[in-house]
Design a protein around this motif. Structure first.
Motif, PDB file in Angstrom:
ATOM      1  N   THR A  12      -1.595  19.558  -3.106  1.00 58.02           N
ATOM      2  CA  THR A  12      -2.868  19.847  -3.758  1.00 58.02           C
ATOM      3  C   THR A  12      -3.571  18.556  -4.176  1.00 58.02           C
ATOM      4  N   LYS A  13      -2.806  17.440  -4.233  1.00 57.83           N
ATOM      5  CA  LYS A  13      -3.378  16.147  -4.625  1.00 57.83           C
ATOM      6  C   LYS A  13      -2.750  15.024  -3.802  1.00 57.83           C
ATOM      7  N   ILE A  14      -3.526  13.961  -3.580  1.00 64.68           N
ATOM      8  CA  ILE A  14      -3.005  12.758  -2.918  1.00 64.68           C
ATOM      9  C   ILE A  14      -3.473  11.520  -3.680  1.00 64.68           C
ATOM     10  N   GLN A  15      -2.770  10.414  -3.434  1.00 65.81           N
ATOM     11  CA  GLN A  15      -3.097   9.163  -4.118  1.00 65.81           C
ATOM     12  C   GLN A  15      -2.683   7.989  -3.236  1.00 65.81           C
ATOM     13  N   ALA A  16      -3.609   7.045  -3.042  1.00 66.10           N
ATOM     14  CA  ALA A  16      -3.305   5.803  -2.331  1.00 66.10           C
ATOM     15  C   ALA A  16      -3.538   4.656  -3.297  1.00 66.10           C
ATOM     16  N   ILE A  17      -2.554   3.768  -3.442  1.00 66.68           N
ATOM     17  CA  ILE A  17      -2.666   2.654  -4.374  1.00 66.68           C
ATOM     18  C   ILE A  17      -2.225   1.369  -3.682  1.00 66.68           C
ATOM     19  N   CYS A  18      -3.041   0.329  -3.835  1.00 63.75           N
ATOM     20  CA  CYS A  18      -2.713  -0.994  -3.293  1.00 63.75           C
ATOM     21  C   CYS A  18      -2.412  -1.929  -4.466  1.00 63.75           C
ATOM     22  N   VAL A  19      -1.246  -2.580  -4.413  1.00 61.59           N
ATOM     23  CA  VAL A  19      -0.818  -3.454  -5.511  1.00 61.59           C
ATOM     24  C   VAL A  19      -0.322  -4.796  -4.976  1.00 61.59           C
ATOM     25  N   MET A  20      -0.337  -5.783  -5.877  1.00 66.02           N
ATOM     26  CA  MET A  20       0.312  -7.073  -5.635  1.00 66.02           C
ATOM     27  C   MET A  20       1.431  -7.222  -6.649  1.00 66.02           C
ATOM     28  N   ASN A  21       2.545  -7.847  -6.229  1.00 64.93           N
ATOM     29  CA  ASN A  21       3.622  -8.125  -7.170  1.00 64.93           C
ATOM     30  C   ASN A  21       3.179  -9.252  -8.098  1.00 64.93           C
ATOM     31  N   ASP A  22       3.250  -8.997  -9.391  1.00 63.09           N
ATOM     32  CA  ASP A  22       2.757  -9.971 -10.363  1.00 63.09           C
ATOM     33  C   ASP A  22       3.795 -10.204 -11.462  1.00 63.09           C
ATOM     34  N   HIS A  23       4.590 -11.266 -11.295  1.00 65.98           N
ATOM     35  CA  HIS A  23       5.613 -11.648 -12.282  1.00 65.98           C
ATOM     36  C   HIS A  23       6.520 -10.469 -12.649  1.00 65.98           C
ATOM     37  N   GLY A  24       7.010  -9.792 -11.637  1.00 64.16           N
ATOM     38  CA  GLY A  24       7.948  -8.688 -11.859  1.00 64.16           C
ATOM     39  C   GLY A  24       7.278  -7.346 -12.053  1.00 64.16           C
TER      40      GLY A  24
ATOM     41  N   PHE B  59       3.359  -4.967 -11.290  1.00 59.12           N
ATOM     42  CA  PHE B  59       2.407  -4.725 -10.207  1.00 59.12           C
ATOM     43  C   PHE B  59       0.985  -4.847 -10.724  1.00 59.12           C
ATOM     44  N   LEU B  60       0.179  -5.583  -9.998  1.00 58.26           N
ATOM     45  CA  LEU B  60      -1.237  -5.726 -10.300  1.00 58.26           C
ATOM     46  C   LEU B  60      -2.011  -4.851  -9.324  1.00 58.26           C
ATOM     47  N   GLU B  61      -2.653  -3.812  -9.850  1.00 60.06           N
ATOM     48  CA  GLU B  61      -3.379  -2.876  -8.983  1.00 60.06           C
ATOM     49  C   GLU B  61      -4.680  -3.489  -8.494  1.00 60.06           C
ATOM     50  N   LYS B  62      -4.919  -3.396  -7.181  1.00 61.73           N
ATOM     51  CA  LYS B  62      -6.149  -3.916  -6.578  1.00 61.73           C
ATOM     52  C   LYS B  62      -7.179  -2.800  -6.392  1.00 61.73           C
ATOM     53  N   TRP B  63      -6.736  -1.644  -5.959  1.00 65.28           N
ATOM     54  CA  TRP B  63      -7.620  -0.499  -5.806  1.00 65.28           C
ATOM     55  C   TRP B  63      -6.792   0.764  -5.639  1.00 65.28           C
ATOM     56  N   ARG B  64      -7.438   1.908  -5.820  1.00 63.26           N
ATOM     57  CA  ARG B  64      -6.762   3.199  -5.624  1.00 63.26           C
ATOM     58  C   ARG B  64      -7.741   4.243  -5.115  1.00 63.26           C
ATOM     59  N   ILE B  65      -7.175   5.270  -4.496  1.00 61.26           N
ATOM     60  CA  ILE B  65      -7.937   6.425  -4.013  1.00 61.26           C
ATOM     61  C   ILE B  65      -7.236   7.676  -4.529  1.00 61.26           C
ATOM     62  N   ASN B  66      -7.967   8.563  -5.160  1.00 56.29           N
ATOM     63  CA  ASN B  66      -7.443   9.853  -5.601  1.00 56.29           C
ATOM     64  C   ASN B  66      -8.289  10.965  -5.006  1.00 56.29           C
ATOM     65  N   ASP B  67      -7.659  12.053  -4.613  1.00 59.34           N
ATOM     66  CA  ASP B  67      -8.412  13.216  -4.160  1.00 59.34           C
ATOM     67  C   ASP B  67      -7.552  14.466  -4.340  1.00 59.34           C
ATOM     68  N   LEU B  68      -8.194  15.617  -4.280  1.00 59.12           N
ATOM     69  CA  LEU B  68      -7.493  16.887  -4.475  1.00 59.12           C
ATOM     70  C   LEU B  68      -8.243  18.006  -3.757  1.00 59.12           C
ATOM     71  N   LEU B  69      -7.614  19.182  -3.718  1.00 60.85           N
ATOM     72  CA  LEU B  69      -8.249  20.326  -3.067  1.00 60.85           C
ATOM     73  C   LEU B  69      -9.528  20.700  -3.801  1.00 60.85           C
ATOM     74  N   GLU B  70     -10.532  21.151  -3.037  1.00 60.02           N
ATOM     75  CA  GLU B  70     -11.796  21.572  -3.629  1.00 60.02           C
ATOM     76  C   GLU B  70     -11.974  23.078  -3.486  1.00 60.02           C
ATOM     77  N   ASP B  71     -12.859  23.599  -4.290  1.00 63.91           N
ATOM     78  CA  ASP B  71     -13.058  25.051  -4.356  1.00 63.91           C
ATOM     79  C   ASP B  71     -14.039  25.503  -3.274  1.00 63.91           C
ATOM     80  N   TYR B  72     -13.502  25.596  -2.066  1.00 64.28           N
ATOM     81  CA  TYR B  72     -14.313  26.032  -0.925  1.00 64.28           C
ATOM     82  C   TYR B  72     -13.971  27.469  -0.558  1.00 64.28           C
ATOM     83  N   VAL B  73     -14.833  28.066   0.227  1.00 61.97           N
ATOM     84  CA  VAL B  73     -14.539  29.345   0.888  1.00 61.97           C
ATOM     85  C   VAL B  73     -14.726  29.112   2.377  1.00 61.97           C
TER      86      VAL B  73
ATOM     87  N   LEU C  93       0.859  -1.178   0.000  1.00 63.05           N
ATOM     88  CA  LEU C  93       0.000   0.000   0.000  1.00 63.05           C
ATOM     89  C   LEU C  93       0.895   1.227   0.000  1.00 63.05           C
ATOM     90  N   VAL C  94       0.748   2.051  -1.034  1.00 65.90           N
ATOM     91  CA  VAL C  94       1.606   3.225  -1.207  1.00 65.90           C
ATOM     92  C   VAL C  94       0.755   4.491  -1.094  1.00 65.90           C
TER      93      VAL C  94
END
Length: 207
Positions: free
Chosen positions: A76-88, A90-104, A59-60
């Motif tokens: 301004t942005k983040i990313q979480a990625i879960c992978v398995m090692n697959d024959h040298g 990476f096989l991605e299992k899931w990911r999360i992406n998010d970023l800053l929103e336009d709030y006041v 999990l990165v």
């Protein structure tokens, strides 16, 4: 011979189903050795390795470090990625992406709250149930948004909260599929929300 094979299969099955779910944080050297730098689009803030009945995973957590100064690092942005090692590779299992929103007031930083993140088998079924927590801060250094994301059987279950002094701009929502989670996991997450309220002086409730 058949008897020997049956005993062997029985032993193998017992080993698989009794295998402990384990997790640990990776050092910078271990991150490099596993060549995880290319997994995420951003610099790696934290990485974990965990194993359960499904296999061994990495999990990165990446943050883009848009503004770096002696005083602080702002993302301004983040990313979480879960992978398995697959024959040298990476096989991605899931990911999360998010970023800053336009709030006041304006959001200026988004970051992983690793103090509250976890990679453990919460419901004792032999599989890790990752919990990812992150938040945003405003230009006045106040917490604006908090997200608690749980991955159970490769599906995401999200708690979304917006902090605000005024009732009409404050919110706290759980996904519609929330009640399909095992009770042990729901209890763990409810306790985590209580902990966040107490330790960070947050409201985490609807208006």
């Amino acid at each position: 011979m058949k008897k020997y094979i049956l005993i062997l299969l029985s032993f193998y099955s017992s080993f698989i189903f009794s295998q402990k779910a384990e997790s640990r944080r990776l050092s910078k050297q271990e991150i490099s050795e596993r060549e995880l730098e290319g997994v995420t689009d951003f610099p790696i803030y934290r990485a974990f390795e965990f194993s359960d009945k499904g296999g061994v995973y990495n999990l990165v957590l990446g943050e883009n470090q848009k503004t770096i100064s002696k005083k602080d690092t702002l993302n301004t942005k983040i990313q979480a990625i879960c992978v398995m090692n697959d024959h040298g590779g990476f096989l991605e299992k899931w990911r999360i992406n998010d970023l800053l929103e336009d709030y006041v007031p304006k959001e200026t930083n988004i970051w992983f709250w690793t103090k509250y993140c976890s990679t453990k088998d919460i419901d004792n079924d032999g599989y890790i149930d990752p919990v990812i927590v992150y938040g945003t801060r405003t230009e006045y250094d106040e917490i604006r948004r908090v997200k608690v994301i749980t991955i159970y059987k490769n599906k995401k279950y999200v708690i979304r909260a917006v902090e605000c002094e005024l009732d009409d701009c404050r919110s706290f929502k759980k996904d519609q599929n929330w009640n399909t989670l095992p009770q042990k996991i729901k209890t763990y997450l409810d306790q985590l929300v209580v902990k966040l309220r107490k330790e960070q002086n947050l409201l985490l409730k609807d208006g």
